[in-house]
Write a protein that holds these residues in place. Structure first.
Motif, PDB file in Angstrom:
ATOM      1  N   ALA A  13      -2.400  -0.640  -0.156  1.00  0.00           N
ATOM      2  CA  ALA A  13      -0.961  -0.501  -0.400  1.00  0.00           C
ATOM      3  C   ALA A  13      -0.617  -0.832  -1.849  1.00  0.00           C
ATOM      4  CB  ALA A  13      -0.178  -1.396   0.555  1.00  0.00           C
ATOM      5  N   GLN A  14      -1.219  -1.899  -2.387  1.00  0.00           N
ATOM      6  CA  GLN A  14      -0.985  -2.252  -3.785  1.00  0.00           C
ATOM      7  C   GLN A  14      -1.514  -1.161  -4.709  1.00  0.00           C
ATOM      8  OE1 GLN A  14      -2.901  -6.024  -4.228  1.00  0.00           O
ATOM      9  NE2 GLN A  14      -1.197  -7.164  -3.342  1.00  0.00           N
ATOM     10  N   TYR A  18       0.568   1.095  -7.623  1.00  0.00           N
ATOM     11  CA  TYR A  18       0.141   1.187  -9.021  1.00  0.00           C
ATOM     12  C   TYR A  18      -0.326   2.597  -9.364  1.00  0.00           C
ATOM     13  CZ  TYR A  18       0.499  -3.792 -10.035  1.00  0.00           C
ATOM     14  OH  TYR A  18       0.967  -5.057 -10.266  1.00  0.00           O
ATOM     15  N   ALA A  19      -0.992   3.255  -8.432  1.00  0.00           N
ATOM     16  CA  ALA A  19      -1.491   4.618  -8.672  1.00  0.00           C
ATOM     17  C   ALA A  19      -0.338   5.577  -8.943  1.00  0.00           C
ATOM     18  CB  ALA A  19      -2.311   5.092  -7.478  1.00  0.00           C
ATOM     19  N   PRO A  27      -8.005   6.162  -4.915  1.00  0.00           N
ATOM     20  CA  PRO A  27      -9.393   5.817  -5.250  1.00  0.00           C
ATOM     21  C   PRO A  27      -9.609   5.607  -6.756  1.00  0.00           C
ATOM     22  CG  PRO A  27      -9.370   7.617  -3.682  1.00  0.00           C
ATOM     23  CD  PRO A  27      -7.951   7.391  -4.123  1.00  0.00           C
ATOM     24  N   LYS A  28      -8.966   6.412  -7.582  1.00  0.00           N
ATOM     25  CA  LYS A  28      -9.111   6.251  -9.034  1.00  0.00           C
ATOM     26  C   LYS A  28      -8.483   4.937  -9.503  1.00  0.00           C
ATOM     27  CE  LYS A  28     -11.446   9.782 -10.367  1.00  0.00           C
ATOM     28  NZ  LYS A  28     -12.762   9.609 -10.979  1.00  0.00           N
ATOM     29  N   GLN A  29      -7.386   4.515  -8.878  1.00  0.00           N
ATOM     30  CA  GLN A  29      -6.756   3.243  -9.234  1.00  0.00           C
ATOM     31  C   GLN A  29      -7.692   2.089  -8.898  1.00  0.00           C
ATOM     32  OE1 GLN A  29      -3.834   2.752 -10.876  1.00  0.00           O
ATOM     33  NE2 GLN A  29      -4.393   0.606 -10.957  1.00  0.00           N
ATOM     34  N   ILE A  30      -8.296   2.128  -7.726  1.00  0.00           N
ATOM     35  CA  ILE A  30      -9.217   1.074  -7.322  1.00  0.00           C
ATOM     36  C   ILE A  30     -10.450   1.087  -8.230  1.00  0.00           C
ATOM     37  CG2 ILE A  30     -10.717   0.273  -5.460  1.00  0.00           C
ATOM     38  CD1 ILE A  30      -8.488   1.287  -3.519  1.00  0.00           C
ATOM     39  N   TYR A  32     -10.450   2.033 -11.354  1.00  0.00           N
ATOM     40  CA  TYR A  32      -9.960   1.475 -12.621  1.00  0.00           C
ATOM     41  C   TYR A  32      -9.952  -0.053 -12.561  1.00  0.00           C
ATOM     42  CZ  TYR A  32      -6.552   0.426 -16.334  1.00  0.00           C
ATOM     43  OH  TYR A  32      -5.913  -0.095 -17.430  1.00  0.00           O
ATOM     44  N   TRP A  33      -9.408  -0.609 -11.471  1.00  0.00           N
ATOM     45  CA  TRP A  33      -9.394  -2.059 -11.320  1.00  0.00           C
ATOM     46  C   TRP A  33     -10.808  -2.623 -11.298  1.00  0.00           C
ATOM     47  CZ3 TRP A  33      -5.278  -2.405  -6.887  1.00  0.00           C
ATOM     48  CH2 TRP A  33      -3.998  -2.335  -7.435  1.00  0.00           C
ATOM     49  N   SER A  34     -11.706  -1.899 -10.667  1.00  0.00           N
ATOM     50  CA  SER A  34     -13.104  -2.332 -10.607  1.00  0.00           C
ATOM     51  C   SER A  34     -13.721  -2.379 -11.997  1.00  0.00           C
ATOM     52  CB  SER A  34     -13.888  -1.378  -9.708  1.00  0.00           C
ATOM     53  OG  SER A  34     -15.252  -1.660  -9.759  1.00  0.00           O
TER      54      SER A  34
END
Length: 69
Positions: A13-14, A18-19, A27-30, A32-34
């Motif tokens: 959800a977060q 942000y995405a 998936p790209k946001q996660i 990026y965070w990774s």
């Protein structure tokens, strides 16, 4: 290569919020965070602004060798 990973609903959800702001897929946001987390862990002295600049620079087209004169 893609694999399925179970993530908490809260994280997804977060990432979705942000995405949308960053015009990325969830998936790209996660991902990026990774990347940010990995760079921060490997370089604890770097501030976030430098890490962000590193990731932005990785997305730029290479310009080749600069020739003086």
């Amino acid at each position: 290569m893609s694999i399925n990973v179970k993530l908490s609903e809260e994280l997804v959800a977060q990432a979705k919020r942000y995405a949308q702001i960053q015009h990325r897929s969830v998936p790209k946001q996660i991902e990026y965070w990774s990347q940010i987390g990995r760079i921060a862990e490997e370089n604890p002295d770097l501030p976030f602004s430098v890490i962000r600049d590193i990731l932005l620079a990785d997305q730029e087209e290479p310009v080749g060798e600069y020739k003086f004169g």
